[in-house]
Design a protein around this motif. Structure first.
Motif, PDB file in Angstrom:
ATOM      1  N   VAL A 255       0.829  -1.207   0.000  1.00 11.21           N
ATOM      2  CA  VAL A 255       0.000   0.000   0.000  1.00 11.21           C
ATOM      3  C   VAL A 255       0.862   1.256   0.000  1.00 11.21           C
ATOM      4  CG1 VAL A 255      -1.766   1.294   1.261  1.00 11.21           C
ATOM      5  CG2 VAL A 255      -1.907  -1.207   1.123  1.00 11.21           C
TER       6      VAL A 255
ATOM      7  N   GLU B 231      -6.306   5.485   1.545  1.00 11.85           N
ATOM      8  CA  GLU B 231      -7.298   4.534   2.063  1.00 11.85           C
ATOM      9  C   GLU B 231      -8.681   5.162   2.110  1.00 11.85           C
ATOM     10  OE1 GLU B 231      -5.475   3.539   5.762  1.00 11.85           O
ATOM     11  OE2 GLU B 231      -4.427   1.774   4.936  1.00 11.85           O
TER      12      GLU B 231
ATOM     13  N   SER C 254      -5.194  -2.545  -0.134  1.00 12.31           N
ATOM     14  CA  SER C 254      -4.623  -3.899  -0.060  1.00 12.31           C
ATOM     15  C   SER C 254      -5.570  -4.923  -0.671  1.00 12.31           C
ATOM     16  CB  SER C 254      -4.308  -4.268   1.387  1.00 12.31           C
ATOM     17  OG  SER C 254      -5.468  -4.230   2.189  1.00 12.31           O
TER      18      SER C 254
END
Length: 383
Positions: free
Chosen positions: A297, A312, A324
């Motif tokens: 990531v 995210e 991920s």
């Protein structure tokens, strides 16, 4: 030893994949066949060779004359076409066309498109296009309209440039950016050329997804063509298995075996261009191009020029998935393709798809599909 004829075009990735699937079955079934196979073009009329006297047929039964010849000869046959000539008396083993249409619709919806279109074949006569219908119906159920090209608008015998102009005229009527599904690679490539002809960018204005897999066609197209993986080798394998059962009196012409499509192979013609944040697009492209490497990531955040936390949040807001998880999804998609289309060992597939080890890939398969990679491969080959 059984004498079997294979009447399938060998000029396309779909046809050659089917032949490879038949060969894989022969490797595994233990009973050899004498297989009659000749090079065939996609639009070549398929017929039984005069005087051929064999035990069974695997054919793309795409015309009434071929169906009549097979029935008159009393030959066990498996039709691998979406055409239904000889329905009920000639067995069929083919890709599930309605599930394929729905898969394409889900793919585009996941990419956040809001305008959609479908372009069927202008060269298929007497064909009930369940593939395009299922695509449009799924989009309608999600609240979206699907613009459909009327295939009567093009004459196959027209000069190439006139065919392109006709398609270009239709493309200019579509709202943009528009996600188009085309029935095959030839139609898809024509759409891309037509878009260039009138200055519509691909995929910025027009995204194009082909409804069949042909690696050669995608590789020569610019931008590279995204394709539905139509499980050609699984169809060929199971068609051979079905014919084997028919020749041994264990099945008959009423049999129908449908194979689910594997997934969509993403290339540049359906790139992530409609997402509202360039950082998210950059991260997704990086995953697409580097899934086979040991990326994490943090690498995605670096490529996107943002913090891991913000990345995210972007993934969660627009895609309902973590970075991920997106890496795992892309790796699993490629692993499924290789399990379906190759005889590579599990360890080699895991390495090619970026998994740290075969065990890591196996855990991902069990978590997402509730089966091991070996079970998945067997499920694609068993009927």
């Amino acid at each position: 030893m059984k004498n079997v004829i294979v009447l399938i075009e060998t000029s396309t990735g779909w046809g050659s994949g089917m032949v490879r699937g038949v060969g894989t079955y022969l490797d595994e079934c233990g009973e050899p066949w004498n297989v009659f196979l000749e090079p065939r073009g996609k639009f070549e009329p398929l017929r039984l060779p005069k005087g051929w006297d064999g035990d069974g047929v695997i054919a793309r039964v795409n015309n009434a004359e071929l169906a009549e010849e097979i029935l008159a000869a009393g030959l066990p046959c498996v039709n691998v076409s979406w055409y239904e000539y000889g329905k009920g008396v000639i067995a069929r083993c083919t890709l599930d066309e309605e599930e394929s249409g729905r898969l394409a619709a889900k793919y585009y919806l996941h990419r956040k498109y809001s305008h959609f279109a479908y372009c069927g074949s202008h060269w298929r006569t007497n064909y009930d296009d369940l593939f395009g219908q299922a695509y449009a119906q799924y989009l309608k159920s999600a609240g979206y309209e699907c613009h459909t090209y009327l295939s009567t608008g093009i004459d196959r015998n027209e000069p190439w440039i006139d065919q392109i102009r006709t398609l270009a005229g239709w493309l200019k009527t579509l709202p943009t950016p528009c996600a188009i599904l085309a029935i095959d690679t030839q139609t898809s490539r024509q759409l891309i050329e037509a878009a260039k002809y009138v200055g519509l960018g691909v995929p910025d204005a027009i995204a194009v997804l082909a409804g069949e897999y042909d690696e050669l066609a995608s590789g020569i197209t610019r931008p590279k063509l995204s394709m539905l993986d139509n499980a050609a080798q699984s169809v060929g394998y199971q068609a051979a298995a079905l014919l084997d059962r028919i020749m041994h009196g264990q099945a008959d012409g009423s049999e129908l075996v449908t194979i689910s499509p594997t997934n969509v192979i993403s290339e540049q013609s359906t790139d992530w261009t409609v997402l509202p944040d360039d950082r998210l697009v950059a991260a997704l492209r990086f995953v697409r191009d580097n899934f086979h490497r040991p990326i994490q990531v943090a690498d995605l955040a670096e490529q996107a020029g943002t913090s891991r936390r913000l990345l995210e949040q972007l993934f969660d807001r627009y895609l309902d998935v973590s970075p991920s998880k997106q890496i795992t999804i892309v790796r699993l998609d490629m692993a499924k393709q290789l399990l379906d289309r190759s005889v590579l060992p599990i360890a080699e597939i895991a390495s090619r798809c970026g998994f740290d080890s075969p065990e890591v890939m196996s855990r991902a398969f069990r978590r997402e599909l509730n089966m091991s990679p070996s079970d998945y491969r067997r499920s694609r080959r068993s009927s």
